[in-house]
Design an enzyme around this catalytic site. Structure first.
Site, PDB file in Angstrom:
ATOM      1  N   GLY A 300      -7.708 -32.718  69.999  1.00  0.00           N
ATOM      2  CA  GLY A 300      -6.534 -33.467  69.558  1.00  0.00           C
ATOM      3  C   GLY A 300      -5.247 -32.695  69.783  1.00  0.00           C
ATOM      4  O   GLY A 300      -5.105 -31.947  70.750  1.00  0.00           O
ATOM      5  N   SER A 301      -4.328 -32.829  68.863  1.00  0.00           N
ATOM      6  CA  SER A 301      -2.978 -32.281  69.047  1.00  0.00           C
ATOM      7  C   SER A 301      -2.922 -30.754  69.054  1.00  0.00           C
ATOM      8  O   SER A 301      -1.883 -30.180  69.410  1.00  0.00           O
ATOM      9  CB  SER A 301      -2.047 -32.817  67.957  1.00  0.00           C
ATOM     10  N   THR A 302      -4.009 -30.059  68.663  1.00  0.00           N
ATOM     11  CA  THR A 302      -3.992 -28.598  68.744  1.00  0.00           C
ATOM     12  C   THR A 302      -3.933 -28.132  70.196  1.00  0.00           C
ATOM     13  O   THR A 302      -3.664 -26.956  70.463  1.00  0.00           O
ATOM     14  CB  THR A 302      -5.226 -27.979  68.066  1.00  0.00           C
TER      15      THR A 302
END
Length: 578
Positions: A300-302
């Site tokens: 995801g956004s990591t």
């Protein structure tokens, strides 16, 4: 007066006397001759026959090496125990004389009913060795010794004991009943830890007890000790915080990995739910699975800081460059890329702070495929960390040629590929080390490797500074704040694929560095499928990071770098006291 008559005298020698003495002399001579014959001519033959009945080669049991944490605290030790075995042939010969009560007691020790135990013995008829029970507790071993049953014997063995139990279970692993490593580092370093058994020649009595030690054939060698990189104090802190979060949010599982940025040593690594390695009945496959190493997820956004790093490295943008994310969505190949709301025009820092999918998608499409993916590969995605942990996954970074615009966009914000929590933690450790990648180590290092510069120092510093805004006001990771310390990090809330489509289950991450002024720790907190009303990473994973980071930085005696906050607090305390 009559004179007394002298008694008849016995002659000193007579025929019978000489015959008797002759016979006795012959007997003594015969016995002496026989003794000489047996002692001289038949000595070796008789000694061999005697030895064949009473002399045996006995194994000298040795124990495994101790597993220690970086501070010398014991995490796995071997303790002496007794095990029971039987000579079935001997028991069958004497079974009619055994009391029924003794049979019942022995059956209880074997965890069988008396009838089943007797059937078990019958099936092993003719054997001279069969295990009845292994690794007895002292009370049971004492009871067996008191029974003193013919054909029933005890053997010295060692059993592994794990003082920290569930706290280090997934990392340390466990051994089987034969003291061989079966999971975790016990398995990975089994040859090193096991050592070598010895052998000696001994003489036994009728009860097979050693009455004489004759010769040492081979000396036993104790297994080597293993000192790990983890700090058991930090491990305990992380265990409590992660377990609390998993239970609170009714999550399916979780994992936490902390790496020393300066050395790439693993300071803490654990998974939830855990198990007690000291209990054989708790070692279920679902519980012993180490999610940090074995399971891979879409990050995801990591992954967005890596997209930004690629864009800065390739030179397509600068930190101050503006990206128009309006109206908060864009259409690619018939699919929508959306943000939570319309953020309008953002600089590159704002793209990370607001976690804009549209923003990073536009950054990705400014680069060639090679430029875009270079950072992902350089930090270690797509290959395992070479830690040596059994069953470690390499994740998945398989991209087809001529991929579509939407596929490229998906990768820019953490979909379409998979990483393990350990890989993600290593990637952030590379950023924290200002672009230097060092081999991940589960063992305490005597000397730190120089490492390889895979990202520029300038870009790494820029990305860290951008990630600091994620934890600041207006960012998605505000609950990761630690009093007195500057924190940089990134939240990630990724939908999980189910039957080829994304469903309503989430995998949430918070990956971060502390302190920003000179990063010491890189940490990833992962929570799988939270079931509570709070399911965003900023609410679920970020607080765990804050709790663990705060206590860790104080344990490591890291000086606070948010000086103005600490100074303001001290002034306020002074005013209150005045």
């Amino acid at each position: 007066m009559k004179q007394a008559r002298k008694p008849n005298s016995v002659p000193l020698a007579s025929g019978r006397y000489f015959v008797l003495m002759g016979l006795l002399s012959c007997a003594f001579v015969a016995l002496f001759a026989r003794a000489v014959y047996l002692q001289v001519d038949k000595s070796e033959d008789l000694t061999g026959k005697a030895d064949s009945r009473s002399v045996r080669n006995k194994e000298i049991v040795t124990h495994r090496g101790v597993i220690l944490d970086r501070n010398g605290i014991e995490l796995a030790v071997s303790v002496p125990v007794k095990s029971v075995w039987v000579d079935v042939t001997e028991i069958m010969k004497k079974s009619p004389t055994l009391a029924e009560e003794d049979w019942n007691r022995l059956a209880v020790i074997a965890k069988k009913t008396p009838r089943v135990f007797k059937q078990w013995l019958v099936k092993r008829k003719g054997r001279q060795f069969a295990w009845v029970a292994r690794h007895l507790d002292p009370k049971t071993a004492s009871m067996v010794k008191t029974l003193d049953l013919p054909g029933v014997y005890m053997r010295d063995e060692f059993r592994r004991y794990y003082p920290s139990a569930e706290i280090t279970a997934h990392l340390i692993g466990f051994t089987d009943v034969d003291d061989r490593g079966r999971e975790g580092l016990e398995k990975a370093y089994d040859d090193l830890l096991s050592g070598e058994t010895g052998e000696e020649k001994v003489r036994l009595d009728l009860q097979r007890r050693v009455i004489e030690q004759q010769e040492l054939i081979k000396e036993a060698e104790k297994g080597q000790d293993l000192q790990l990189s983890i700090d058991s104090r930090i491990q305990a802190i992380a265990y409590k915080a992660l377990k609390t979060a998993v239970l609170k949010h009714r999550a399916r599982s979780g994992a936490l990995v902390m790496i020393d940025v300066e050395t790439s040593e693993v300071l803490a690594l654990l998974s939830q739910p855990s198990y007690n390695p000291n209990r054989f009945d708790s070692r279920h496959s679902k519980l012993t699975r180490n999610s940090a190493f074995v399971d891979s997820f879409e990050p995801g956004s990591t992954a967005k800081p890596l997209t930004v790093a690629s864009a800065l490295e390739s030179g397509v943008v600068k930190a101050s460059s503006k990206i128009n994310t309006a109206p908060g969505r864009m259409r690619l190949n018939g699919y929508w890329v959306k943000d939570g709301k319309n953020h309008g025009v953002l600089d590159v820092t704002g793209v990370l702070q607001k976690s804009s999918n549209v923003g990073v998608s536009k950054l990705a499409h400014l680069m060639s495929d090679e430029e875009f993916l270079s950072t992902f590969y350089q930090v270690g995605f797509g290959v395992d960390t070479a830690s040596g942990f059994p069953g470690e996954s390499s994740g998945r970074m398989n991209f087809r040629e001529n991929w579509s615009d939407i596929e490229k966009a998906n990768v820019s914000f953490g979909y379409g590929f998979m990483v393990t929590p350990v890989q993600l933690a290593q990637a952030y450790a590379v950023l924290g080390a200002y672009g230097i990648k060092r081999p991940l180590s589960l063992l305490k290092l005597d000397q730190v490797e120089q490492g390889k510069q895979v990202l520029s120092k300038k870009v790494s510093r820029q990305v860290i500074k951008m990630m600091e805004t994620v934890v600041g006001d207006g960012g998605t990771g505000q609950k990761a704040k630690v009093y007195g310390y500057r924190i940089a990090g990134k939240t990630g809330t990724a939908r999980k694929a189910d039957s080829g489509a994304y469903g309503d289950q989430y995998a949430v991450f918070f990956a971060g560095l502390a302190p920003v002024s000179k990063p010491k720790i890189a940490m990833v907190v992962f929570v799988n499928e939270p079931g509570s009303e709070e399911y965003y990473a900023g609410d679920v994973a970020a607080p765990v990071f804050a709790k663990v980071a705060a206590e860790t930085l104080r344990l490591l005696n890291i000086k606070p770098d948010q000086v103005e906050v600490v100074a303001a607090s001290d002034r306020a305390k002074g005013n209150n006291n005045g």
